[in-house]
Design a protein around this motif. Sequence first.
Motif, PDB file in Angstrom:
ATOM      1  N   ASP A  89       0.921  -1.273  -0.030  1.00 54.46           N
ATOM      2  CA  ASP A  89       0.008   0.173   0.081  1.00 54.46           C
ATOM      3  C   ASP A  89       0.929   1.298   0.025  1.00 54.46           C
ATOM      4  O   ASP A  89       1.826   1.240   0.465  1.00 54.46           O
ATOM      5  CB  ASP A  89      -0.942   0.011   1.311  1.00 54.46           C
ATOM      6  N   TYR A  90       0.655   2.431  -0.637  1.00 55.58           N
ATOM      7  CA  TYR A  90       1.085   3.612  -0.557  1.00 55.58           C
ATOM      8  C   TYR A  90       0.791   4.251   0.911  1.00 55.58           C
ATOM      9  O   TYR A  90      -0.762   4.705   0.850  1.00 55.58           O
ATOM     10  CB  TYR A  90       0.677   4.539  -1.719  1.00 55.58           C
ATOM     11  N   SER A  91       1.793   4.212   1.767  1.00 59.68           N
ATOM     12  CA  SER A  91       1.249   4.718   2.783  1.00 59.68           C
ATOM     13  C   SER A  91       2.261   5.564   3.562  1.00 59.68           C
ATOM     14  O   SER A  91       3.193   5.949   3.038  1.00 59.68           O
ATOM     15  CB  SER A  91       1.182   3.670   4.159  1.00 59.68           C
ATOM     16  N   TRP A  92       1.719   6.441   4.758  1.00 56.68           N
ATOM     17  CA  TRP A  92       2.597   7.329   5.532  1.00 56.68           C
ATOM     18  C   TRP A  92       2.223   7.446   6.972  1.00 56.68           C
ATOM     19  O   TRP A  92       0.843   7.335   7.149  1.00 56.68           O
ATOM     20  CB  TRP A  92       2.397   8.592   4.744  1.00 56.68           C
ATOM     21  N   SER A  93       2.893   7.706   7.647  1.00 58.79           N
ATOM     22  CA  SER A  93       2.434   7.810   9.280  1.00 58.79           C
ATOM     23  C   SER A  93       3.560   8.665  10.149  1.00 58.79           C
ATOM     24  O   SER A  93       4.754   8.889   9.467  1.00 58.79           O
ATOM     25  CB  SER A  93       2.289   6.570  10.047  1.00 58.79           C
ATOM     26  N   ALA A  94       2.931   9.317  10.999  1.00 61.52           N
ATOM     27  CA  ALA A  94       3.913  10.434  11.884  1.00 61.52           C
ATOM     28  C   ALA A  94       3.166   9.713  13.422  1.00 61.52           C
ATOM     29  O   ALA A  94       1.988   9.720  13.543  1.00 61.52           O
ATOM     30  CB  ALA A  94       3.470  11.543  11.421  1.00 61.52           C
ATOM     31  N   SER A  95       4.095   9.572  14.241  1.00 60.93           N
ATOM     32  CA  SER A  95       3.771   9.445  15.502  1.00 60.93           C
ATOM     33  C   SER A  95       4.509  10.246  16.587  1.00 60.93           C
ATOM     34  O   SER A  95       5.608  10.663  16.386  1.00 60.93           O
ATOM     35  CB  SER A  95       4.230   7.814  15.803  1.00 60.93           C
ATOM     36  N   LYS A  96       3.723  10.957  17.440  1.00 58.03           N
ATOM     37  CA  LYS A  96       4.177  11.723  18.302  1.00 58.03           C
ATOM     38  C   LYS A  96       4.008  11.305  19.867  1.00 58.03           C
ATOM     39  O   LYS A  96       3.241  10.793  20.256  1.00 58.03           O
ATOM     40  CB  LYS A  96       3.311  13.071  18.328  1.00 58.03           C
ATOM     41  N   GLY A  97       5.233  11.463  20.510  1.00 53.63           N
ATOM     42  CA  GLY A  97       5.529  10.852  21.900  1.00 53.63           C
ATOM     43  C   GLY A  97       6.391  11.850  22.549  1.00 53.63           C
ATOM     44  O   GLY A  97       7.004  12.867  22.028  1.00 53.63           O
ATOM     45  N   MET A 131      -2.281  17.434  19.399  1.00 55.49           N
ATOM     46  CA  MET A 131      -2.251  16.622  20.512  1.00 55.49           C
ATOM     47  C   MET A 131      -0.676  16.354  21.165  1.00 55.49           C
ATOM     48  O   MET A 131       0.086  17.116  20.796  1.00 55.49           O
ATOM     49  CB  MET A 131      -2.064  15.006  19.517  1.00 55.49           C
ATOM     50  N   SER A 132      -0.961  16.126  22.437  1.00 56.34           N
ATOM     51  CA  SER A 132       0.299  15.780  23.254  1.00 56.34           C
ATOM     52  C   SER A 132       0.938  14.745  22.874  1.00 56.34           C
ATOM     53  O   SER A 132       2.231  14.440  22.841  1.00 56.34           O
ATOM     54  CB  SER A 132      -0.153  15.852  24.870  1.00 56.34           C
ATOM     55  N   GLU A 133       0.374  13.662  22.308  1.00 56.95           N
ATOM     56  CA  GLU A 133       0.734  12.383  21.755  1.00 56.95           C
ATOM     57  C   GLU A 133      -0.393  11.892  20.971  1.00 56.95           C
ATOM     58  O   GLU A 133      -1.389  11.990  21.006  1.00 56.95           O
ATOM     59  CB  GLU A 133       1.268  11.388  22.804  1.00 56.95           C
ATOM     60  N   GLY A 134       0.211  11.124  19.957  1.00 51.69           N
ATOM     61  CA  GLY A 134      -0.804  10.360  18.942  1.00 51.69           C
ATOM     62  C   GLY A 134      -0.080   9.977  17.724  1.00 51.69           C
ATOM     63  O   GLY A 134       1.099  10.024  17.626  1.00 51.69           O
ATOM     64  N   THR A 135      -0.887   9.328  16.936  1.00 49.70           N
ATOM     65  CA  THR A 135      -0.560   8.863  15.726  1.00 49.70           C
ATOM     66  C   THR A 135      -1.320   8.940  14.402  1.00 49.70           C
ATOM     67  O   THR A 135      -2.633   9.110  14.691  1.00 49.70           O
ATOM     68  CB  THR A 135      -0.351   7.203  15.626  1.00 49.70           C
ATOM     69  N   VAL A 136      -0.963   9.416  13.234  1.00 50.44           N
ATOM     70  CA  VAL A 136      -1.813   9.617  12.200  1.00 50.44           C
ATOM     71  C   VAL A 136      -1.330   9.014  11.117  1.00 50.44           C
ATOM     72  O   VAL A 136       0.007   8.587  10.978  1.00 50.44           O
ATOM     73  CB  VAL A 136      -1.915  11.032  11.559  1.00 50.44           C
ATOM     74  N   THR A 137      -2.062   8.150  10.280  1.00 45.55           N
ATOM     75  CA  THR A 137      -1.811   7.317   9.190  1.00 45.55           C
ATOM     76  C   THR A 137      -2.691   7.592   7.994  1.00 45.55           C
ATOM     77  O   THR A 137      -3.894   7.907   8.260  1.00 45.55           O
ATOM     78  CB  THR A 137      -1.853   5.644   9.850  1.00 45.55           C
ATOM     79  N   ILE A 138      -2.100   7.342   6.740  1.00 48.02           N
ATOM     80  CA  ILE A 138      -2.650   7.369   5.575  1.00 48.02           C
ATOM     81  C   ILE A 138      -2.365   6.268   4.601  1.00 48.02           C
ATOM     82  O   ILE A 138      -1.231   6.133   4.515  1.00 48.02           O
ATOM     83  CB  ILE A 138      -2.485   8.879   4.765  1.00 48.02           C
ATOM     84  N   THR A 139      -3.314   5.486   4.543  1.00 49.90           N
ATOM     85  CA  THR A 139      -2.964   4.227   3.530  1.00 49.90           C
ATOM     86  C   THR A 139      -3.996   4.319   2.442  1.00 49.90           C
ATOM     87  O   THR A 139      -5.175   4.267   2.456  1.00 49.90           O
ATOM     88  CB  THR A 139      -3.520   2.989   4.494  1.00 49.90           C
ATOM     89  N   ASP A 140      -3.278   4.553   1.347  1.00 48.85           N
ATOM     90  CA  ASP A 140      -4.044   4.792   0.142  1.00 48.85           C
ATOM     91  C   ASP A 140      -4.853   6.150   0.280  1.00 48.85           C
ATOM     92  O   ASP A 140      -4.308   7.400   0.166  1.00 48.85           O
ATOM     93  CB  ASP A 140      -4.793   3.728  -0.465  1.00 48.85           C
ATOM     94  N   LYS A 141      -6.152   6.017   0.247  1.00 51.96           N
ATOM     95  CA  LYS A 141      -7.024   7.156   0.367  1.00 51.96           C
ATOM     96  C   LYS A 141      -7.616   7.283   2.007  1.00 51.96           C
ATOM     97  O   LYS A 141      -8.397   8.200   1.953  1.00 51.96           O
ATOM     98  CB  LYS A 141      -7.957   7.261  -0.486  1.00 51.96           C
TER      99      LYS A 141
END
Length: 345
Positions: free
Chosen positions: A220-228, A290-300
């Motif tokens: 999959d064409y994906s992207w993510s960012a995690s903040k901690g 957010m103080s902490e969290g995760t965002v993810t994009i997978t395809d659409k």
Amino acid sequence: MRNVKLWTWPGLAAVVCLSALAIWFKAGAIEADLRSRTISALQRDHAWVQVLINGRDLTLTGLAPDEDSRSKALSIARNVHGVRDVKDASVLLPEEKPYRLSAEKTENGITLGGFVPNEAARADIVSTLTGLLPGIALSDQMKLARGAPAELVSLAGFGLSAFTRFSIGSMTITDGTMRITGKALNPDDHEAALSVLSSVPASAGVVSEVEIVPAAAIGDYSWSASKGPGGLVLNGYAPDFAVRKAIMTRAGLAGGDLAAVDRMRFATGVPAGVDWLTAVELGLSALEKMSEGTVTITDKTLDVSGEARDADAFRAIQDMLSGKLRGGVLLGTADIGMAPGHGAD
């Protein structure tokens, strides 16, 4: 008496002939020994030299790579024990300005072109290639010429090492400045090639341009960012350098005082109808609150989870994720809580 003369003259003639032959053979042996020892002394650093010998006198011929090599070869030959005189009949290689060396990798193999200063440099470059890509078809079209930059072979080694990461590619060195292009075999190889080419020491030369065409994404064409607590870490794909740079700039804002770590890779395959940079910026905008969290994009599909900093941040995230999302993505899951000590109003 007559009989004595008849026997004496043939004997004397035989002695003279045998003596002459002995002297001739001995002289030949001396010449062979001198020539062998001279060639042996020159072989390591001056293999270009050819040695002619007459008695104990030598004449050096061949194509000298430069004046310094010619001078050193003469000095070495003159210091060989038993040599009486050394004459120089060598010729300097033609000089090239600008000095170019090139390599091109295609589906059919690799072609080396341009110039090298001597056979040792040629052997080093060919050896580097056959060590990196054993069994690959190699066409050596390099010619000898003076004027090479001091670290030509070293710089070429860095460029050629990137060829193991390319399906096709080219390298051109002009007077110590290298330009390299290629198509990555896969996203990991793209990053590895960039790492190699970014580590070229200034003493070896200058890398003026690196242009690598991304490979297709794996899966999959994906992207993510995690903040901690440790910072902000970005993974996944970016389609090109400009988008990747813009993402890192936006990540600096989302991370606040936290460092942003780039673990992204280049790849083609952005889903049709998606503006990847805009979609990623949407995710980072939510993560910024957010103080902490995760965002993810997978395809659409955009998925968001984490803890909002406070009630205002919680409502801002809700507004961002309501209605039609920017960038052409669709909301998958949104699991947003409140940071400890910050209840909703």
